[in-house]
Write a protein that holds these residues in place. Structure first.
Motif, PDB file in Angstrom:
ATOM      1  N   ALA A 109      -5.345 -12.238 -10.889  1.00  0.00           N
ATOM      2  CA  ALA A 109      -4.608 -11.659  -9.741  1.00  0.00           C
ATOM      3  C   ALA A 109      -4.636 -10.125  -9.784  1.00  0.00           C
ATOM      4  N   PRO A 110      -4.429  -9.492 -10.958  1.00  0.00           N
ATOM      5  CA  PRO A 110      -4.539  -8.031 -10.978  1.00  0.00           C
ATOM      6  C   PRO A 110      -5.922  -7.525 -10.533  1.00  0.00           C
ATOM      7  N   SER A 111      -6.999  -8.262 -10.889  1.00  0.00           N
ATOM      8  CA  SER A 111      -8.347  -7.825 -10.469  1.00  0.00           C
ATOM      9  C   SER A 111      -8.465  -7.868  -8.954  1.00  0.00           C
ATOM     10  N   VAL A 112      -7.945  -8.934  -8.348  1.00  0.00           N
ATOM     11  CA  VAL A 112      -8.056  -9.048  -6.885  1.00  0.00           C
ATOM     12  C   VAL A 112      -7.199  -7.957  -6.224  1.00  0.00           C
ATOM     13  N   ALA A 113      -6.033  -7.676  -6.827  1.00  0.00           N
ATOM     14  CA  ALA A 113      -5.181  -6.612  -6.258  1.00  0.00           C
ATOM     15  C   ALA A 113      -5.909  -5.269  -6.297  1.00  0.00           C
ATOM     16  N   ARG A 114      -6.626  -5.010  -7.384  1.00  0.00           N
ATOM     17  CA  ARG A 114      -7.395  -3.747  -7.455  1.00  0.00           C
ATOM     18  C   ARG A 114      -8.450  -3.710  -6.356  1.00  0.00           C
ATOM     19  N   ALA A 115      -9.065  -4.863  -6.083  1.00  0.00           N
ATOM     20  CA  ALA A 115     -10.086  -4.924  -5.031  1.00  0.00           C
ATOM     21  C   ALA A 115      -9.468  -4.629  -3.659  1.00  0.00           C
ATOM     22  N   ILE A 116      -8.228  -5.069  -3.441  1.00  0.00           N
ATOM     23  CA  ILE A 116      -7.545  -4.766  -2.162  1.00  0.00           C
ATOM     24  C   ILE A 116      -7.381  -3.247  -2.034  1.00  0.00           C
ATOM     25  N   LEU A 117      -6.944  -2.619  -3.134  1.00  0.00           N
ATOM     26  CA  LEU A 117      -6.744  -1.162  -3.109  1.00  0.00           C
ATOM     27  C   LEU A 117      -8.058  -0.446  -2.817  1.00  0.00           C
ATOM     28  N   LYS A 118      -9.154  -0.943  -3.421  1.00  0.00           N
ATOM     29  CA  LYS A 118     -10.472  -0.310  -3.191  1.00  0.00           C
ATOM     30  C   LYS A 118     -10.870  -0.386  -1.725  1.00  0.00           C
ATOM     31  N   LEU A 119     -10.415  -1.460  -1.048  1.00  0.00           N
ATOM     32  CA  LEU A 119     -10.758  -1.629   0.374  1.00  0.00           C
ATOM     33  C   LEU A 119      -9.814  -0.832   1.281  1.00  0.00           C
ATOM     34  N   GLY A 120      -8.888  -0.095   0.671  1.00  0.00           N
ATOM     35  CA  GLY A 120      -7.975   0.730   1.475  1.00  0.00           C
ATOM     36  C   GLY A 120      -6.662   0.047   1.798  1.00  0.00           C
ATOM     37  N   GLY A 121      -6.436  -1.143   1.251  1.00  0.00           N
ATOM     38  CA  GLY A 121      -5.168  -1.845   1.482  1.00  0.00           C
ATOM     39  C   GLY A 121      -4.048  -1.259   0.633  1.00  0.00           C
ATOM     40  N   ALA A 132       1.631  -2.257   9.907  1.00  0.00           N
ATOM     41  CA  ALA A 132       0.427  -2.867   9.319  1.00  0.00           C
ATOM     42  C   ALA A 132      -0.112  -3.896  10.293  1.00  0.00           C
ATOM     43  N   ASP A 133      -1.408  -4.238  10.143  1.00  0.00           N
ATOM     44  CA  ASP A 133      -1.955  -5.351  10.934  1.00  0.00           C
ATOM     45  C   ASP A 133      -1.443  -6.670  10.368  1.00  0.00           C
ATOM     46  N   ALA A 134      -1.273  -6.708   9.050  1.00  0.00           N
ATOM     47  CA  ALA A 134      -0.757  -7.935   8.409  1.00  0.00           C
ATOM     48  C   ALA A 134       0.001  -7.564   7.144  1.00  0.00           C
ATOM     49  N   VAL A 135       1.115  -8.257   6.917  1.00  0.00           N
ATOM     50  CA  VAL A 135       1.868  -8.089   5.664  1.00  0.00           C
ATOM     51  C   VAL A 135       1.792  -9.403   4.902  1.00  0.00           C
ATOM     52  N   VAL A 136       1.358  -9.331   3.651  1.00  0.00           N
ATOM     53  CA  VAL A 136       1.329 -10.520   2.801  1.00  0.00           C
ATOM     54  C   VAL A 136       2.513 -10.420   1.844  1.00  0.00           C
ATOM     55  N   ILE A 137       3.304 -11.482   1.796  1.00  0.00           N
ATOM     56  CA  ILE A 137       4.501 -11.510   0.936  1.00  0.00           C
ATOM     57  C   ILE A 137       4.179 -12.354  -0.291  1.00  0.00           C
ATOM     58  N   ALA A 194      -8.291  -7.731   4.319  1.00  0.00           N
ATOM     59  CA  ALA A 194      -8.746  -6.335   4.219  1.00  0.00           C
ATOM     60  C   ALA A 194     -10.259  -6.238   4.430  1.00  0.00           C
ATOM     61  N   ARG A 195     -10.982  -7.238   3.954  1.00  0.00           N
ATOM     62  CA  ARG A 195     -12.443  -7.225   4.142  1.00  0.00           C
ATOM     63  C   ARG A 195     -12.828  -7.339   5.615  1.00  0.00           C
ATOM     64  N   ARG A 196     -11.903  -7.867   6.422  1.00  0.00           N
ATOM     65  CA  ARG A 196     -12.192  -7.952   7.867  1.00  0.00           C
ATOM     66  C   ARG A 196     -11.733  -6.702   8.604  1.00  0.00           C
ATOM     67  N   GLY A 197     -11.418  -5.669   7.842  1.00  0.00           N
ATOM     68  CA  GLY A 197     -11.072  -4.388   8.460  1.00  0.00           C
ATOM     69  C   GLY A 197      -9.618  -4.281   8.888  1.00  0.00           C
ATOM     70  N   MET A 198      -8.783  -5.231   8.482  1.00  0.00           N
ATOM     71  CA  MET A 198      -7.375  -5.143   8.885  1.00  0.00           C
ATOM     72  C   MET A 198      -6.606  -4.217   7.938  1.00  0.00           C
ATOM     73  N   LYS A 199      -5.602  -3.544   8.488  1.00  0.00           N
ATOM     74  CA  LYS A 199      -4.717  -2.707   7.665  1.00  0.00           C
ATOM     75  C   LYS A 199      -3.695  -3.655   7.028  1.00  0.00           C
ATOM     76  N   VAL A 200      -3.846  -3.874   5.736  1.00  0.00           N
ATOM     77  CA  VAL A 200      -3.059  -4.899   5.046  1.00  0.00           C
ATOM     78  C   VAL A 200      -2.064  -4.265   4.077  1.00  0.00           C
ATOM     79  N   VAL A 201      -0.856  -4.807   4.074  1.00  0.00           N
ATOM     80  CA  VAL A 201       0.131  -4.418   3.054  1.00  0.00           C
ATOM     81  C   VAL A 201       0.556  -5.674   2.315  1.00  0.00           C
ATOM     82  N   LEU A 202       0.456  -5.650   0.997  1.00  0.00           N
ATOM     83  CA  LEU A 202       0.940  -6.778   0.189  1.00  0.00           C
ATOM     84  C   LEU A 202       2.203  -6.326  -0.536  1.00  0.00           C
ATOM     85  N   VAL A 203       3.287  -7.088  -0.393  1.00  0.00           N
ATOM     86  CA  VAL A 203       4.515  -6.744  -1.128  1.00  0.00           C
ATOM     87  C   VAL A 203       4.811  -7.829  -2.163  1.00  0.00           C
TER      88      VAL A 203
END
Ligand SMILES: Cc1cc2nc3c(=O)[nH]c(=O)nc-3n(C[C@H](O)[C@H](O)[C@H](O)COP(=O)(O)OP(=O)(O)OC[C@H]3O[C@@H](n4cnc5c(N)ncnc54)[C@H](O)[C@@H]3O)c2cc1C
Length: 441
Positions: free
Chosen positions: A165-177, A18-23, A37-46
């Motif tokens: 927080a669940p709404s923002v997580a859904r937005a990450i998924l929509k951006l391809g994260g 990933a470009d960045a991992v958020v813990i 993710a909005r800046r085009g980075m490949k993001v993984v949140l665990v």
């Protein structure tokens, strides 16, 4: 019953890189991942448990500038705009509304403090309305009693902790994260002194950037690679009541009780600042750092018990990366609420707001509020491990400023113009001395 929380479906595959991992999938972690993710980075949140299941669904939902410390006010102001913009940009609903916050008091000293803060806030372009006795009593008419004065902060508001927080997580998924639940990060790997990977219970993710937004678990995680982050948690107990009370303000603070309207028409009831100290090995280790904080807040704090030790978030143990860690044993930090506080809170609320007598208690819960010694969060890159960023220690303010904090993290990671001056949040301030001016709650 636990604090209400919307459950969401998230990703199932662990990416190898990933470009960045958020813990951590609390409000800070999800906003950080969203802005990356909005800046085009490949993001993984665990997230080791469920998105938003620790502090971020257990709070009152206040997003406020009112009475903020000078170090946090710019971020609070920007955060309110970001909460608004998030809804427009993502199409997701966090329940954010600029409903205004009402403060009422009969204490001249408190009113004088609020007036001084109003004067200071004006210099920062923030408008807050001091209320005289007649205005305060009118706005506070649901209490059926006269007030000497108060404050109304029209540009502040609330969001819904059960779905933000669940709404923002859904937005990450929509951006391809990628967002993974039930996936604890156990530690990090380095190469040539720089961060090179995040090791999770489900495998390793190669990355040059990791953001630790682990709330109350941040210090014990940092200890694994020798970074000393003074952090302590206070157990705060609150309750909610069912819909049925009409004519109450959306968000009201008094010295004895605070009341917040929930999205379902019910109310969250709490006593501001009150909490229990559950002593842990980590608290003992950092106790000298928290002396100024304790001296400022001792009136509202009481000794707790051993729950903190059992929960494991403040352990001093070092763990192995190839075996289950305390985080996998405690997927969701869910401390037992303090019964005496719940009873007192409810009694005070019914006494102050008779309309609440039409309601019944729908839930009661507790949350561990993670704090730094000066009550200001730690946000920034750790010198010892380039590529590793810390965003924790939100000291009871992190829900409202979660959007701004997440944006700031993305700015620092990408080297962009920071949304606010990051100096006050620099984790390096604890190297010199952790006895800074203690922020108010
Ligand atoms: C009763 C109460 C009332 C409050 N009221 C307000 C309020 O009105 N307004 C306000 O602004 N703030 C308020 N707060 C504070 C606010 O809730 C917090 O500051 C904020 O939610 C912190 O967000 P966070 O993302 O840093 O932490 P958290 O929400 O605690 O999230 C951290 C997440 O990281 C996960 N995690 C930790 N370690 C790992 C790991 N190694 N791997 C994977 N996942 C990990 C945890 O499971 C957790 O989900 C209140 C708090 C409480 C408890």
């Amino acid at each position: 019953m636990r604090a209400p929380l919307q459950q969401i479906q998230t990703s199932s595959e662990l990416p190898q890189s990933a470009d960045a991992v958020v813990i951590g999938g609390g409000i800070v972690g999800v906003f950080a991942a969203y802005y990356l993710a909005r800046r085009g980075m490949k993001v993984v949140l665990v997230e080791k448990g469920r998105i938003g299941a620790e502090q971020s669904c257990r709070n009152w939902g206040w997003c406020r500038q009112q009475n903020r410390d000078a170090r946090e006010l710019p971020m609070a102001t920007r955060s309110l705009d970001l909460w608004e913009r998030f809804v427009a940009d993502s199409g997701e609903d966090t329940g954010f509304r600029r409903c205004g916050l009402l403060y009422l008091s009969n204490d001249e000293a408190e009113l004088a403090r609020w007036a001084r803060w109003r004067d200071f806030a004006r210099t920062a372009g923030v408008t807050t309305l001091m209320l005289d006795g007649a205005e305060a009593s009118e706005r506070g008419r649901a209490t059926g009693r006269p007030w000497k004065g108060g404050v109304f902060s029209p540009s502040d508001g609330t969001a819904d902790p059960s779905r933000a927080a669940p709404s923002v997580a859904r937005a990450i998924l929509k951006l391809g994260g990628t967002v993974l639940q039930n996936c604890a990060a156990r530690g990090i790997e380095t190469e040539g002194g720089r961060l090179s990977a995040v090791v999770t219970e489900n495998g390793t993710i190669r990355t040059k950037v990791a953001v630790l937004a682990g709330g109350a678990w941040a210090s014990s995680f940092c200890r694994q690679f020798g970074f000393r982050f003074p952090q302590a948690a206070i157990r705060s107990s609150i309750l909610s009541v069912s819909p049925g009370a009409e004519g109450l303000p959306d968000a009201l603070h008094t010295a004895k009780i605070s009341v917040t309207r929930r999205d379902n028409g019910g109310y969250t009831l709490a006593i501001s600042g009150r909490g229990r100290v559950d002593v842990t090995p980590q608290q003992l280790r950092f106790s000298s750092h928290f002396v100024p904080m304790f001296l400022k807040r001792w009136r509202s704090l009481a000794p707790g018990g051993l729950q903190g030790v059992r929960c494991g978030h403040e352990t001093l143990k070092l763990w192995r990366l190839d075996q289950p860690t305390p985080m996998e044993r405690m997927r969701i930090l869910d401390p037992v609420p303090d019964k005496a506080t719940i009873r007192l809170t409810h009694a005070r609320a019914l006494e102050l707001l008779p309309a609440l007598r039409q309601t019944r208690i729908s839930a009661a819960w507790a949350g561990y509020i993670d704090s730094t010694p000066d009550g200001v969060p730690a946000i920034g890159e750790i010198d010892a491990v380039p590529g590793f960023f810390l965003a924790a220690g939100f000291s009871g303010h992190g829900f409202g400023i979660g959007s701004g904090a997440g944006h700031l993290v993305a700015d620092l990671v990408t080297g962009s113009e920071p949304i606010v001056d990051p100096k006050s949040y620099d984790p390096r301030r604890f190297d010199a001395s952790s006895w800074g001016k203690v922020a108010d709650f």
